[in-house]
Motif scaffolding. Structure first.
Motif, PDB file in Angstrom:
ATOM      1  N   ARG A  97      46.665  49.796  53.385  1.00  0.00           N
ATOM      2  CA  ARG A  97      45.757  50.862  53.813  1.00  0.00           C
ATOM      3  C   ARG A  97      46.410  51.720  54.906  1.00  0.00           C
ATOM      4  NH1 ARG A  97      40.225  50.446  53.613  1.00  0.00           N
ATOM      5  NH2 ARG A  97      40.068  50.491  55.896  1.00  0.00           N
ATOM      6  N   GLN A 133      37.347  45.325  47.410  1.00  0.00           N
ATOM      7  CA  GLN A 133      36.390  46.009  48.278  1.00  0.00           C
ATOM      8  C   GLN A 133      37.117  46.839  49.341  1.00  0.00           C
ATOM      9  OE1 GLN A 133      35.477  45.248  51.757  1.00  0.00           O
ATOM     10  NE2 GLN A 133      34.014  46.950  51.628  1.00  0.00           N
ATOM     11  N   ARG A 134      38.161  46.264  49.975  1.00  0.00           N
ATOM     12  CA  ARG A 134      38.867  46.963  51.044  1.00  0.00           C
ATOM     13  C   ARG A 134      39.670  48.157  50.517  1.00  0.00           C
ATOM     14  NH1 ARG A 134      37.477  47.372  55.634  1.00  0.00           N
ATOM     15  NH2 ARG A 134      39.542  47.362  56.583  1.00  0.00           N
ATOM     16  N   LEU A 135      40.145  48.059  49.281  1.00  0.00           N
ATOM     17  CA  LEU A 135      40.904  49.160  48.699  1.00  0.00           C
ATOM     18  C   LEU A 135      40.004  50.220  48.075  1.00  0.00           C
ATOM     19  CD1 LEU A 135      43.874  47.212  47.044  1.00  0.00           C
ATOM     20  CD2 LEU A 135      43.932  48.586  49.140  1.00  0.00           C
ATOM     21  N   GLY A 136      38.696  49.975  48.072  1.00  0.00           N
ATOM     22  CA  GLY A 136      37.752  50.958  47.546  1.00  0.00           C
ATOM     23  C   GLY A 136      37.915  51.221  46.065  1.00  0.00           C
ATOM     24  N   LEU A 137      38.051  50.139  45.285  1.00  0.00           N
ATOM     25  CA  LEU A 137      38.318  50.298  43.854  1.00  0.00           C
ATOM     26  C   LEU A 137      37.075  50.617  43.038  1.00  0.00           C
ATOM     27  CD1 LEU A 137      40.933  47.437  43.278  1.00  0.00           C
ATOM     28  CD2 LEU A 137      41.285  49.798  44.044  1.00  0.00           C
ATOM     29  N   GLY A 138      35.913  50.522  43.639  1.00  0.00           N
ATOM     30  CA  GLY A 138      34.692  50.853  42.905  1.00  0.00           C
ATOM     31  C   GLY A 138      34.334  49.871  41.808  1.00  0.00           C
ATOM     32  N   GLU A 164      46.707  47.806  40.783  1.00  0.00           N
ATOM     33  CA  GLU A 164      46.388  48.653  41.938  1.00  0.00           C
ATOM     34  C   GLU A 164      47.419  48.477  43.045  1.00  0.00           C
ATOM     35  OE1 GLU A 164      44.111  50.908  42.171  1.00  0.00           O
ATOM     36  OE2 GLU A 164      42.919  50.507  40.372  1.00  0.00           O
TER      37      GLU A 164
END
Length: 409
Positions: A97, A133-138, A164
């Motif tokens: 991140r 969740q932390r990488l915002g993968l949806g 990812e």
């Protein structure tokens, strides 16, 4: 190569006796000795983490030699030119991140076969959910539920997460040809550099006889050494079953399992079931500075794991002149050699035991395997490893577009 600023992110805490922590410690030491500026972010105690320059506050996992980091990397100074990720846990994800936010090229070493480990450790699935969740993968609720289902669904979801990671990486470092080949499962793969870690085995004043006396093993008795954890992914059951077959031919042989912190009672139970408890010596992890003495005290290294990506103990044993027999043909190739050179067998007890017996009873074969291993280890020096690593860094920096200059105000 000019001086480079590198930030390393690793979820294995300093001093942990595993291949990842040792690899990171070796890499950082070599880079610093060569004059490069290195920051290392690893789990540190919860209350002291904030006081250590690069310590990540963390909490221990009960009954496990693991710490879970609670990373925050907002004010890193100076900003690194390369971010090197070693693990996909909270610290590694924090590094990813940070790199994205500051447009820094990422080099990732694929130290661990998480797809294989997921069958043995529930925390792989928990960590995967946290990473998504932390990488915002949806991910949807159904995506997270797939992680709880053993088999194809879980594997496909972990591959999806691994993709990812790879999509955020400029260069991925594979510590072996086996690991490099495993990327065929992914749809998109950045440039892969096969760069095995080279470790320098420290000298130890302890002699062969001293170590054997401490283990209550006579000098003339053949000793099989196994080094590392004895948890399920390392297949201690195969090791013990193979040793039981070996005892039929060499009844005075002894097996030393070095580095066993967890599952000691389980190992003793399995040893009793296999009928080898009387010939087994279980040793807790020892300082790395004493490892050479244990290699010298043994007659062959037995490597039963098929989930390792490199196996640093193989290189260490070869440096010490100890013959190696492994149950993973994919790791038979030695660093720096074009063709497979290590003695390997199928991962079954009969084949593994037969190979161990051959090495222990054939002096010419024992000498040939030991000499070949030592020659290969000497040819793959720490300087050669460092040169390849720096070349990978240079490639990653060249491949990453320079960040846009801030507007003039």
């Amino acid at each position: 190569m000019s001086r480079v600023r590198i930030a390393h992110f690793c979820d294995s805490h300093p001093g942990r006796t595993d291949g990842v922590a040792i690899s990171v410690e070796t890499t950082v030491s070599l880079l610093r000795s060569a004059g490069h500026e290195v920051q290392v972010y690893q789990p540190a105690p919860l209350l002291r983490g904030r006081d250590e320059p690069c310590g990540v506050r963390s909490v221990p996992v009960p009954l496990r030699n693991i710490r879970v980091g609670v990373p925050r990397f907002s004010g890193m100074r100076p900003v690194p030119q390369i971010v090197h990720i070693h693990t996909p846990g909270p610290v590694g994800i924090g590094g990813l991140r940070y790199a994205k936010a500051h447009e820094i090229p990422v080099v990732m070493t694929w130290h661990t076969d998480l797809l294989a480990y997921s069958a043995h450790f529930m925390e792989i699935q928990v960590g995967a959910a946290h990473a998504a969740q932390r990488l915002g993968l949806g991910w949807t609720a159904r995506d997270y539920l797939r992680l709880a289902r053993p088999g194809t669904e879980r594997r496909l979801q972990l591959v999806r997460l691994g993709q990812e990671f790879l999509d955020r990486t400029a260069v991925v470092i594979a510590p072996s040809e086996k690991t490099a080949a495993s990327f065929a499962e992914f749809e998109r793969v950045p440039p892969v550099w096969t760069v095995p870690t080279s470790v320098a085995l420290a000298e130890c004043p302890l002699g062969r006889s001293e170590v054997r006396r401490s283990l209550r093993i006579p000098d003339g008795v053949p000793v099989v050494l196994a080094v590392g954890r004895a948890t399920r992914e390392k297949d201690p059951q195969l090791l013990l079953a193979s040793f039981a077959r070996l005892l039929r031919h060499l009844p005075d042989a002894r097996l030393v399992m070095l580095g066993v912190r967890q599952q000691r009672l389980t190992i003793l139970r399995l040893a009793r079931q296999a009928g080898v408890a009387h010939a087994l010596r279980i040793v807790r992890p020892v300082p790395h500075s004493r490892m050479a003495a244990y290699y010298r005290a043994a007659d062959v290294l037995a490597f039963a794991s098929t989930t390792d990506t490199q196996g640093l103990v193989l290189l260490e044993a070869e440096q010490a002149g100890l013959p190696v027999v492994l149950a993973d043909a994919a790791l038979a190739g030695r660093p720096g050699e074009e063709s497979p050179g290590r003695m390997s067998t199928a991962p079954d007890a009969d084949s593994f035991a037969a190979a161990l017996a051959r090495v222990l009873t054939d002096p010419a074969l024992h000498r040939a395997v030991a000499e070949a291993g030592r020659a290969a280890a000497e040819s793959y020096s720490t300087q050669r490893y460092l040169d390849h690593l720096l070349a990978a860094y240079a490639f990653a920096r060249a491949a990453q577009p320079a960040p846009a200059a801030p507007p003039i105000r």
